[in-house]
Scaffold this motif. Sequence first.
Motif, PDB file in Angstrom:
ATOM      1  N   LYS A  45      -5.335  -9.990  21.104  1.00  0.00           N
ATOM      2  CA  LYS A  45      -4.536 -11.103  20.606  1.00  0.00           C
ATOM      3  C   LYS A  45      -4.618 -11.160  19.078  1.00  0.00           C
ATOM      4  O   LYS A  45      -5.676 -10.919  18.499  1.00  0.00           O
ATOM      5  N   PRO A  46      -3.470 -11.498  18.418  1.00  0.00           N
ATOM      6  CA  PRO A  46      -3.466 -11.575  16.946  1.00  0.00           C
ATOM      7  C   PRO A  46      -4.416 -12.652  16.440  1.00  0.00           C
ATOM      8  O   PRO A  46      -4.526 -13.730  17.027  1.00  0.00           O
ATOM      9  N   THR A  47      -5.098 -12.348  15.353  1.00  0.00           N
ATOM     10  CA  THR A  47      -6.009 -13.313  14.736  1.00  0.00           C
ATOM     11  C   THR A  47      -5.336 -14.103  13.620  1.00  0.00           C
ATOM     12  O   THR A  47      -5.957 -15.009  13.055  1.00  0.00           O
ATOM     13  N   GLY A  48      -4.103 -13.727  13.301  1.00  0.00           N
ATOM     14  CA  GLY A  48      -3.401 -14.406  12.211  1.00  0.00           C
ATOM     15  C   GLY A  48      -3.622 -13.756  10.859  1.00  0.00           C
ATOM     16  O   GLY A  48      -3.114 -14.247   9.843  1.00  0.00           O
ATOM     17  N   GLN A  49      -4.362 -12.651  10.824  1.00  0.00           N
ATOM     18  CA  GLN A  49      -4.615 -11.932   9.577  1.00  0.00           C
ATOM     19  C   GLN A  49      -3.948 -10.565   9.634  1.00  0.00           C
ATOM     20  O   GLN A  49      -3.838  -9.951  10.700  1.00  0.00           O
ATOM     21  N   GLN A  50      -3.518 -10.098   8.461  1.00  0.00           N
ATOM     22  CA  GLN A  50      -2.797  -8.827   8.400  1.00  0.00           C
ATOM     23  C   GLN A  50      -2.977  -8.180   7.041  1.00  0.00           C
ATOM     24  O   GLN A  50      -3.013  -8.863   6.001  1.00  0.00           O
ATOM     25  N   LEU A  51      -3.125  -6.868   7.045  1.00  0.00           N
ATOM     26  CA  LEU A  51      -3.181  -6.128   5.782  1.00  0.00           C
ATOM     27  C   LEU A  51      -1.830  -6.191   5.079  1.00  0.00           C
ATOM     28  O   LEU A  51      -0.786  -6.093   5.735  1.00  0.00           O
ATOM     29  N   GLN A  52      -1.866  -6.372   3.782  1.00  0.00           N
ATOM     30  CA  GLN A  52      -0.616  -6.334   3.024  1.00  0.00           C
ATOM     31  C   GLN A  52      -0.324  -4.890   2.620  1.00  0.00           C
ATOM     32  O   GLN A  52      -0.995  -4.331   1.754  1.00  0.00           O
ATOM     33  N   VAL A  53       0.660  -4.299   3.260  1.00  0.00           N
ATOM     34  CA  VAL A  53       1.107  -2.953   2.923  1.00  0.00           C
ATOM     35  C   VAL A  53       2.368  -3.090   2.096  1.00  0.00           C
ATOM     36  O   VAL A  53       3.363  -3.670   2.545  1.00  0.00           O
ATOM     37  N   SER A  54       2.321  -2.592   0.867  1.00  0.00           N
ATOM     38  CA  SER A  54       3.446  -2.701  -0.054  1.00  0.00           C
ATOM     39  C   SER A  54       4.209  -1.391  -0.119  1.00  0.00           C
ATOM     40  O   SER A  54       3.643  -0.313   0.044  1.00  0.00           O
ATOM     41  N   VAL A  55       5.502  -1.497  -0.361  1.00  0.00           N
ATOM     42  CA  VAL A  55       6.366  -0.333  -0.504  1.00  0.00           C
ATOM     43  C   VAL A  55       6.880  -0.282  -1.938  1.00  0.00           C
ATOM     44  O   VAL A  55       7.365  -1.284  -2.472  1.00  0.00           O
ATOM     45  N   ALA A  56       6.743   0.889  -2.557  1.00  0.00           N
ATOM     46  CA  ALA A  56       7.306   1.128  -3.889  1.00  0.00           C
ATOM     47  C   ALA A  56       8.575   1.950  -3.706  1.00  0.00           C
ATOM     48  O   ALA A  56       8.497   3.135  -3.370  1.00  0.00           O
ATOM     49  N   THR A  57       9.726   1.319  -3.900  1.00  0.00           N
ATOM     50  CA  THR A  57      10.995   2.025  -3.735  1.00  0.00           C
ATOM     51  C   THR A  57      11.148   3.126  -4.771  1.00  0.00           C
ATOM     52  O   THR A  57      11.751   4.173  -4.503  1.00  0.00           O
ATOM     53  N   SER A  58      10.604   2.908  -5.958  1.00  0.00           N
ATOM     54  CA  SER A  58      10.615   3.920  -7.027  1.00  0.00           C
ATOM     55  C   SER A  58       9.163   4.235  -7.393  1.00  0.00           C
ATOM     56  O   SER A  58       8.634   3.698  -8.379  1.00  0.00           O
ATOM     57  N   PRO A  59       8.502   5.073  -6.605  1.00  0.00           N
ATOM     58  CA  PRO A  59       7.065   5.291  -6.808  1.00  0.00           C
ATOM     59  C   PRO A  59       6.703   5.913  -8.149  1.00  0.00           C
ATOM     60  O   PRO A  59       5.577   5.752  -8.618  1.00  0.00           O
TER      61      PRO A  59
END
Length: 290
Positions: free
Chosen positions: A194-208
Amino acid sequence: MLRGLYTAAAGMMTQQRMHDTVTQNIANVNTPGYKSVNEVAHSFPEVLISLMNGSDGTQQIGKLNTGVFAEESLSTYTQGDLRETGLQSDFGLESSLELQDPATGQSYPFDESGKYVKADGSVVYRPQAFFTVQDNDGNVRYTRDGSFHVNAAGQLLSSTGFKVLGSDGQPLVLNRSLDSMQVDAQGKFLYQGKPTGQQLQVSVATSPYELVRRGNGVYEAVDPQKAGIRNLTTTDAASVHQGSLEGSNVNTAQSMVDLMTAQRAYEANQKMIQFYDKSLDKTVNEVGRV
């Protein structure tokens, strides 16, 4: 003659920088999430060689480069191999993000290096996903190194001691032991399924390539808007793998070839400088004496 001396010296400095760059790549072949660096060389302005042709003016013979210099260092954001570690605090990112052409609505057919060259010559790069961390000064940084650990206060920290951010943009403080939780492909923490309500923030760089290296596998978006920073969505072709780490994308065989090439080019320029030095010595001490 002095022009050739300066050209050879510029070549030596460029090859030395390329040699140092390849050495850095080889030294980080076992560093998790490390992205190899390529040195980009650029020639000095070309000089047009002309010949006087009597009263008709000049006749163009051709062009001559006046030297070369290492212009910049570019990271290669190709996917590294994932290897299982069995540690619950290790996270590997696997991404194959797409980018649509606004004119046609079709995805760009990126090559193996994550690059696509348009018909007009402009280049489009594949977007890249990163873990989001916060340094000791409170600045947001990005990394592919998912070798995390938990401190006594329950904070999830990166290998450099930076705080790992959650989806709310705040440092993650785990409410349970990490060994008792699982993390799904979207970075959500689960307890007993079951979800704990916490999540890693994974960011996307469109122009890396707008990201700037800050050392230790950490990148900075000086202009987040220009880099196209956004959060990972459920439709993005990227996933988090708990218990695994992304390895370095350094090609050791190619690196050794590049290392030898830089060394041979350095030696060739060194021989040219020695030749010019002997020629100048003869000019000054023998021809000048006559």
